[in-house]
Design an enzyme around this catalytic site. Sequence first.
Site, short mmCIF file in Angstrom:
data_model
loop_
_atom_site.label_atom_id
_atom_site.label_comp_id
_atom_site.label_asym_id
_atom_site.label_seq_id
_atom_site.Cartn_x
_atom_site.Cartn_y
_atom_site.Cartn_z
N ASP A 1 31.08 7.76 -43.60
CA ASP A 1 30.70 7.00 -44.40
C ASP A 1 29.58 8.62 -45.57
O ASP A 1 28.77 8.56 -44.31
CB ASP A 1 29.14 5.95 -44.83
N LYS B 1 31.94 4.93 -52.78
CA LYS B 1 30.46 3.43 -51.83
C LYS B 1 30.01 3.47 -52.91
O LYS B 1 29.00 4.85 -53.44
CB LYS B 1 30.62 3.70 -50.42
N LYS C 1 33.76 0.37 -52.49
CA LYS C 1 33.24 0.14 -50.82
C LYS C 1 31.59 -0.42 -51.58
O LYS C 1 31.09 0.19 -52.54
CB LYS C 1 32.93 0.44 -49.26
#
Length: 214
Positions: free
Chosen positions: A89, A151, A180
Amino acid sequence: MEYNRLIDSTLLAPDARKEQIEALCREALEHHFASVCINPCFIRTAKAILEGSDVKVCTVIGFPLGAMTTKSKVFETEDAIANGADEVDMVINVSALKDGKDDYVENEIRAIKEACKGNLLKVIIECCLLTDAEKERACLLAKRAGADFVKTSTGFSKWGAKAEDVALMRRTVGEEMGVKAAGGIRDRETMLAMVKAGATRIGTSRGKELVSGE
């Protein structure tokens, strides 16, 4: 739906202890979460426990500000993959996005994706710092650069995930990318709202509570 398989069980606190990371991994194994999301210094610890299981090791790059140079982020990614990370991430350079340096942002994401060596890349755009137009631009840049997910948040800025941001991101990237939601998801009702809006992963420190409905 198997909600447990949406969960990235997360512990990114700066004062996290090794024993807490080990407990996080054991809980993830028990509930078959998608991954544990931990700081890079704990990748080897997590990998030793999770090796051979269906739980992935996820780590964060350029965290939490995203303001490092591309070269430093690429090195951090290469080191994370070498240490056993299965998923990454990364935080975009928010300043570059706001300054209209779209090529810089896209090229950085692409370079980090290449450093992932086929492993999953999720791009944190930090919605709380962006206008809706900037959120859309960030999502499209991540998509063009070959990222696997976008995300919402680091969980370390002004606020975390909002269902309306998840919906915007889903509309922007279409169905082929993951979305996400992360930051402030502490109960099942909030998780379900994120899923309804289009989230396919949930970053949370309350994974056990979310899947048990407590």
